[in-house]
Design a protein around this motif. Structure first.
Motif, PDB file in Angstrom:
ATOM      1  N   ILE A  48      37.661  -7.313 -21.828  1.00 44.15           N
ATOM      2  CA  ILE A  48      38.438  -5.637 -21.802  1.00 44.15           C
ATOM      3  C   ILE A  48      38.621  -5.118 -20.370  1.00 44.15           C
ATOM      4  O   ILE A  48      37.996  -4.930 -19.788  1.00 44.15           O
ATOM      5  CB  ILE A  48      37.713  -5.054 -22.773  1.00 44.15           C
ATOM      6  N   THR A  78      38.473   6.880 -23.769  1.00 46.98           N
ATOM      7  CA  THR A  78      37.170   5.363 -24.406  1.00 46.98           C
ATOM      8  C   THR A  78      38.372   5.409 -25.153  1.00 46.98           C
ATOM      9  O   THR A  78      38.886   6.560 -26.185  1.00 46.98           O
ATOM     10  CB  THR A  78      35.666   6.522 -24.425  1.00 46.98           C
ATOM     11  N   ASP A  79      37.905   4.150 -25.478  1.00 49.23           N
ATOM     12  CA  ASP A  79      38.469   3.443 -26.996  1.00 49.23           C
ATOM     13  C   ASP A  79      37.354   2.654 -27.649  1.00 49.23           C
ATOM     14  O   ASP A  79      36.666   1.396 -27.701  1.00 49.23           O
ATOM     15  CB  ASP A  79      39.695   2.423 -26.690  1.00 49.23           C
ATOM     16  N   PRO A  80      37.574   3.111 -28.858  1.00 48.38           N
ATOM     17  CA  PRO A  80      36.157   2.042 -29.947  1.00 48.38           C
ATOM     18  C   PRO A  80      36.814   0.851 -29.560  1.00 48.38           C
ATOM     19  O   PRO A  80      35.415   0.052 -30.570  1.00 48.38           O
ATOM     20  CB  PRO A  80      36.318   2.567 -31.075  1.00 48.38           C
ATOM     21  N   HIS A  81      37.985   0.541 -29.810  1.00 51.43           N
ATOM     22  CA  HIS A  81      38.747  -0.699 -29.543  1.00 51.43           C
ATOM     23  C   HIS A  81      37.585  -1.660 -28.279  1.00 51.43           C
ATOM     24  O   HIS A  81      37.936  -3.147 -28.219  1.00 51.43           O
ATOM     25  CB  HIS A  81      40.034  -0.934 -30.006  1.00 51.43           C
ATOM     26  N   SER A  82      38.090  -0.803 -27.497  1.00 53.96           N
ATOM     27  CA  SER A  82      37.308  -1.270 -25.403  1.00 53.96           C
ATOM     28  C   SER A  82      36.223  -1.164 -25.433  1.00 53.96           C
ATOM     29  O   SER A  82      35.804  -1.888 -24.501  1.00 53.96           O
ATOM     30  CB  SER A  82      37.820  -0.120 -24.707  1.00 53.96           C
ATOM     31  N   PHE A  97      32.720  -3.853 -23.681  1.00 54.27           N
ATOM     32  CA  PHE A  97      33.148  -5.054 -23.646  1.00 54.27           C
ATOM     33  C   PHE A  97      33.868  -5.997 -23.305  1.00 54.27           C
ATOM     34  O   PHE A  97      34.616  -5.664 -22.399  1.00 54.27           O
ATOM     35  CB  PHE A  97      34.294  -5.166 -24.646  1.00 54.27           C
ATOM     36  N   HIS A 152      43.572   3.081 -18.741  1.00 55.15           N
ATOM     37  CA  HIS A 152      43.000   3.813 -19.630  1.00 55.15           C
ATOM     38  C   HIS A 152      42.690   5.272 -18.186  1.00 55.15           C
ATOM     39  O   HIS A 152      42.817   6.238 -19.042  1.00 55.15           O
ATOM     40  CB  HIS A 152      42.086   3.769 -20.572  1.00 55.15           C
TER      41      HIS A 152
END
Length: 111
Positions: free
Chosen positions: A102, A75-79, A99, A107
């Motif tokens: 995205i 997981t990615d906080p930008h995603s 989001f 990933h």
């Protein structure tokens, strides 16, 4: 954070990352917010157990559906956003809200 997701395809495709809210438009959900997210698991054993439960279900048997594949990803906080949403059977269950616009396909890889 590393998480596991059950997917249909190897390699995973965009279809593997659609929420239940999107794939089951006629279903009535008790928690629409959670239905808009993706189920992921922190622990591999929980993901495997969920796969076994689904494969043994009447729905899967009637439809002749195969077991899902296990994908490992991050997981990615930008995603998107992730929240612990444990269930009775799966303490490591989490919901991942990706989001809009995205793609997280890159990933995840089937293991």
């Amino acid at each position: 954070m590393e998480v596991y997701r059950l997917v249909d395809n190897d390699p995973p495709t965009a279809h593997d990352f659609l929420s239940n809210f999107i794939t089951q438009p006629n279903r009535t959900f008790t928690d629409i917010c959670q239905a808009c997210g993706l189920s992921v698991f922190k622990e591999k054993e929980d993901a495997i157990h969920q796969n076994e439960l689904m494969a043994a279900s009447i729905y899967f048997k009637r439809k002749g559906l195969p077991k899902k594949k296990l994908a490992l990803g991050t997981t990615d906080p930008h995603s998107g956003l992730v929240k612990n949403t444990p269930t009775k059977d799966h303490k490591s269950h989490m919901t991942y809200w990706v989001f809009q616009g995205i793609s997280i396909v890159h990933h995840f890889k089937v293991i």
